[in-house]
Design a protein around this motif. Structure first.
Motif, PDB file in Angstrom:
ATOM      1  N   ALA A 187       0.845  -1.193   0.000  1.00 28.55           N
ATOM      2  CA  ALA A 187       0.000   0.000   0.000  1.00 28.55           C
ATOM      3  C   ALA A 187       0.881   1.244   0.000  1.00 28.55           C
ATOM      4  N   ASP A 188       0.264   2.409  -0.216  1.00 31.25           N
ATOM      5  CA  ASP A 188       1.074   3.622  -0.113  1.00 31.25           C
ATOM      6  C   ASP A 188       1.279   4.026   1.342  1.00 31.25           C
ATOM      7  N   LEU A 189       0.464   3.476   2.256  1.00 31.75           N
ATOM      8  CA  LEU A 189       0.630   3.682   3.700  1.00 31.75           C
ATOM      9  C   LEU A 189       0.643   5.168   4.066  1.00 31.75           C
ATOM     10  N   LEU A 190      -0.187   5.934   3.374  1.00 36.39           N
ATOM     11  CA  LEU A 190      -0.310   7.358   3.660  1.00 36.39           C
ATOM     12  C   LEU A 190      -1.545   7.655   4.513  1.00 36.39           C
ATOM     13  N   ASP A 191      -2.167   6.606   5.047  1.00 34.28           N
ATOM     14  CA  ASP A 191      -3.279   6.779   5.961  1.00 34.28           C
ATOM     15  C   ASP A 191      -2.768   7.421   7.257  1.00 34.28           C
ATOM     16  N   PRO A 192      -3.660   7.951   8.072  1.00 35.20           N
ATOM     17  CA  PRO A 192      -3.221   8.499   9.364  1.00 35.20           C
ATOM     18  C   PRO A 192      -2.459   7.465  10.173  1.00 35.20           C
ATOM     19  N   LEU A 193      -1.364   7.885  10.779  1.00 36.04           N
ATOM     20  CA  LEU A 193      -0.511   6.955  11.511  1.00 36.04           C
ATOM     21  C   LEU A 193      -1.225   6.232  12.656  1.00 36.04           C
ATOM     22  N   PRO A 194      -2.145   6.879  13.389  1.00 32.66           N
ATOM     23  CA  PRO A 194      -2.841   6.132  14.445  1.00 32.66           C
ATOM     24  C   PRO A 194      -3.622   4.934  13.898  1.00 32.66           C
ATOM     25  N   GLU A 195      -4.212   5.071  12.707  1.00 32.62           N
ATOM     26  CA  GLU A 195      -4.957   3.956  12.114  1.00 32.62           C
ATOM     27  C   GLU A 195      -4.012   2.813  11.752  1.00 32.62           C
ATOM     28  N   ILE A 196      -2.878   3.153  11.149  1.00 34.34           N
ATOM     29  CA  ILE A 196      -1.905   2.125  10.778  1.00 34.34           C
ATOM     30  C   ILE A 196      -1.339   1.458  12.022  1.00 34.34           C
ATOM     31  N   SER A 197      -1.025   2.262  13.046  1.00 33.51           N
ATOM     32  CA  SER A 197      -0.466   1.726  14.280  1.00 33.51           C
ATOM     33  C   SER A 197      -1.441   0.759  14.944  1.00 33.51           C
ATOM     34  N   GLN A 198      -2.715   1.115  14.962  1.00 33.44           N
ATOM     35  CA  GLN A 198      -3.715   0.235  15.561  1.00 33.44           C
ATOM     36  C   GLN A 198      -3.819  -1.081  14.797  1.00 33.44           C
ATOM     37  N   TRP A 199      -3.768  -1.005  13.462  1.00 34.47           N
ATOM     38  CA  TRP A 199      -3.853  -2.215  12.652  1.00 34.47           C
ATOM     39  C   TRP A 199      -2.631  -3.106  12.891  1.00 34.47           C
ATOM     40  N   ILE A 200      -1.452  -2.527  12.919  1.00 36.86           N
ATOM     41  CA  ILE A 200      -0.239  -3.303  13.174  1.00 36.86           C
ATOM     42  C   ILE A 200      -0.325  -3.981  14.537  1.00 36.86           C
ATOM     43  N   SER A 201      -0.810  -3.259  15.542  1.00 37.36           N
ATOM     44  CA  SER A 201      -0.916  -3.827  16.882  1.00 37.36           C
ATOM     45  C   SER A 201      -1.873  -5.012  16.905  1.00 37.36           C
ATOM     46  N   ARG A 202      -2.988  -4.909  16.179  1.00 42.00           N
ATOM     47  CA  ARG A 202      -3.959  -6.004  16.149  1.00 42.00           C
ATOM     48  C   ARG A 202      -3.373  -7.248  15.484  1.00 42.00           C
ATOM     49  N   VAL A 203      -2.666  -7.045  14.380  1.00 39.46           N
ATOM     50  CA  VAL A 203      -2.077  -8.182  13.681  1.00 39.46           C
ATOM     51  C   VAL A 203      -0.942  -8.783  14.514  1.00 39.46           C
ATOM     52  N   ALA A 204      -0.105  -7.920  15.082  1.00 43.02           N
ATOM     53  CA  ALA A 204       1.031  -8.408  15.871  1.00 43.02           C
ATOM     54  C   ALA A 204       0.556  -9.197  17.085  1.00 43.02           C
ATOM     55  N   SER A 205      -0.593  -8.821  17.652  1.00 38.75           N
ATOM     56  CA  SER A 205      -1.103  -9.512  18.839  1.00 38.75           C
ATOM     57  C   SER A 205      -1.526 -10.950  18.537  1.00 38.75           C
ATOM     58  N   THR A 206      -1.738 -11.277  17.272  1.00 38.86           N
ATOM     59  CA  THR A 206      -2.093 -12.654  16.894  1.00 38.86           C
ATOM     60  C   THR A 206      -0.881 -13.569  16.853  1.00 38.86           C
ATOM     61  N   GLY A 207       0.315 -12.998  16.845  1.00 40.93           N
ATOM     62  CA  GLY A 207       1.533 -13.788  16.721  1.00 40.93           C
ATOM     63  C   GLY A 207       2.006 -13.931  15.291  1.00 40.93           C
ATOM     64  N   ALA A 208       1.311 -13.292  14.347  1.00 40.56           N
ATOM     65  CA  ALA A 208       1.723 -13.350  12.941  1.00 40.56           C
ATOM     66  C   ALA A 208       2.886 -12.398  12.689  1.00 40.56           C
ATOM     67  N   ARG A 209       3.664 -12.694  11.662  1.00 39.30           N
ATOM     68  CA  ARG A 209       4.733 -11.794  11.229  1.00 39.30           C
ATOM     69  C   ARG A 209       4.208 -10.896  10.123  1.00 39.30           C
ATOM     70  N   GLY A 210       4.640  -9.644  10.123  1.00 36.67           N
ATOM     71  CA  GLY A 210       4.158  -8.708   9.120  1.00 36.67           C
ATOM     72  C   GLY A 210       5.262  -8.179   8.230  1.00 36.67           C
ATOM     73  N   HIS A 211       4.874  -7.811   7.015  1.00 42.82           N
ATOM     74  CA  HIS A 211       5.804  -7.265   6.033  1.00 42.82           C
ATOM     75  C   HIS A 211       5.101  -6.111   5.322  1.00 42.82           C
ATOM     76  N   LEU A 212       5.631  -4.903   5.458  1.00 44.71           N
ATOM     77  CA  LEU A 212       5.037  -3.717   4.876  1.00 44.71           C
ATOM     78  C   LEU A 212       5.813  -3.301   3.633  1.00 44.71           C
ATOM     79  N   VAL A 213       5.091  -3.125   2.525  1.00 48.97           N
ATOM     80  CA  VAL A 213       5.692  -2.622   1.289  1.00 48.97           C
ATOM     81  C   VAL A 213       4.991  -1.308   0.961  1.00 48.97           C
ATOM     82  N   GLN A 214       5.717  -0.210   1.128  1.00 46.11           N
ATOM     83  CA  GLN A 214       5.148   1.102   0.834  1.00 46.11           C
ATOM     84  C   GLN A 214       5.407   1.450  -0.629  1.00 46.11           C
TER      85      GLN A 214
END
Length: 306
Positions: A187-214
Motif C-alpha cells: 500500500a502507499d501507507l499514507l493513511d493516518p498513523l494512528p490507524e496504521i499503528s492500531q492495525w499493526i498492533s492487532r495483527v502483531a497480537s495474533t503472533g503473525a509476522r508482518g511485512h510492509l511494502v510502501q
C-alpha cells in the motif's frame, strides 16, 4: 496529488486520479500476465518451506539407506524394480501467507514520472508473490475475504476474489489472521498513523509476522511543482490551491519523511519488515526483499530514498 495548471504534471495522467482509469476488473487480465512474467523470471531462485518431514501428504520416493528401520520401506514401490524405496511425507508447517494490496482511490494515482499507477503496481506485486508462493506449495489467502488455500493457480483465484470485493479498503480485516502466519501489506501507507499503528498492533497480537511494502509514485517524494497548483484528495474530493507550490516543497518533504520514519519505527517495534518501493523501479526489487523476509532472513528495512 496535484494538478498543475502550468503542466508540471502530465495532463494525460490526471484523469486517473478522478476516477477515469480502468476498473480493477478491466485491468486484471493484463496485470495477471505481467505478474506471471515477473514471477517466472524469479522463481528459479525462490525456495519455499516444502521439504521432507512429519506430515500426511506424500512428498517423494527416495532410495532406502542401510541402517534405516525396515518398516520405512514402501514394498509396493520397491516391487517395481530391484531397488528398495522409502516413501517420504511432506513436512507440514502451520503456515499461511496473507496478501493484501491497497485498492483505495488514492492508489489510482500515476504521474508522468512513472509508467504505472500505484494500484496496478501493487496488484502486480501481490499476484506475482502469490504465483511464487503457490509454486512452492504455500497456503495463501486474502484476509477477511478468502480462506487460506494451496493452489498452483493462486494468482487467478486471488484476482477472481478481488473482482467481487465491495468498497476497497486500505487496511484489511485482521480478524482471521492467526499465529504462525505471515501478512504482506502492499500500500502507499499514507493513511493516518494512528490507524496504521492500531492495525499493526492487532495483527502483531495474533503472533503473525508482518511485512510492509510502501508503494509510492516518485513525484510524491520529489514534489517538483512550481507556480499555481491545485491539489486533490481523491478519497474525499477536497481541493487545495497553492499560489506558489515551490514554497511548500521543503515543508512537504519534511512531513513525508517524518511519516515514513514513523512507519519504519512501528514496523521495527513489531519485529516486522519494511521496504519502500517506487513505481518507476522494477517490480522484482521488493519481491527480492520479501523473498528474504519470508524465507526467514530476519528483520529487513529498506528505504527507497526518503
Amino acid at each position: 496529488m496535484a494538478r498543475d495548471e502550468a503542466s508540471a504534471v502530465d495532463e494525460k495522467t490526471w484523469p486517473n486520479v478522478i476516477g477515469d482509469a480502468r476498473t480493477v476488473a478491466d485491468a486484471l487480465p493484463d496485470l495477471l500476465v505481467e505478474a506471471s512474467h515477473v514471477a517466472n523470471s524469479m522463481i528459479a531462485g525462490w525456495h519455499g518451506r516444502r521439504r521432507a518431514g512429519p506430515g500426511e501428504s506424500f512428498w517423494q520416493f527416495r532410495p532406502f539407506h542401510m541402517g534405516e528401520p525396515a518398516k520405512r520401506i514402501d514394498w509396493r514401490r520397491s516391487a517395481r524394480d530391484d531397488h528398495l524405496y522409502v516413501r517420504e511425507r511432506e513436512w507440514e508447517a502451520a503456515h499461511t501467507v496473507w496478501l493484501w494490496a491497497d485498492l483505495s482511490k488514492s492508489m489510482v494515482f500515476q504521474s508522468k514520472l512513472s509508467p504505472v499507477s500505484k494500484r496496478d503496481r501493487s496488484l502486480v506485486l501481490m499476484l506475482a508473490l502469490a504465483d511464487m508462493l503457490a509454486h512452492t506449495g504455500e497456503r495463501i489467502g486474502l484476509p477477511g475475504v478468502t480462506r487460506p488455500f494451496s493452489d498452483r493457480k493462486a494468482a487467478e483465484r486471488l484476482a477472481d476474489a478481488i473482482t467481487h470485493l465491495g468498497a476497497p479498503k486500505s487496511l484489511p480485516d485482521p480478524s482471521g489472521i492467526q499465529r504462525f502466519s505471515d501478512v504482506v501489506l502492499i500500500a502507499d501507507l499514507l493513511d493516518p498513523l494512528p490507524e496504521i499503528s492500531q492495525w499493526i498492533s492487532r495483527v502483531a497480537s495474533t503472533g503473525a509476522r508482518g511485512h510492509l511494502v510502501q508503494v509510492l509514485d516518485p513525484i510524491e517524494e520529489t514534489f517538483p511543482f512550481d507556480g499555481r497548483v491545485e491539489f486533490l484528495d481523491p478519497e474525499h474530493g477536497m481541493r487545495l490551491t497553492a499560489g506558489r507550490a515551490e514554497k511548500w516543497r521543503e515543508a512537504y518533504q519534511q512531513k513525508l519523511t517524518a511519516h515514513c520514519e514513523e512507519l519504519q519505527q512501528l514496523a521495527r517495534r513489531a519485529g516486522w519488515t519494511f521496504v519502500v518501493h517506487h513505481t518507476d523501479r522494477a517490480a522484482s526489487e521488493p519481491l527480492l526483499v520479501l523473498h528474504s523476509a519470508l524465507s526467514g532472513g530476519g528483520t529487513t528495512f529498506q528505504n527507497g530514498g526518503l
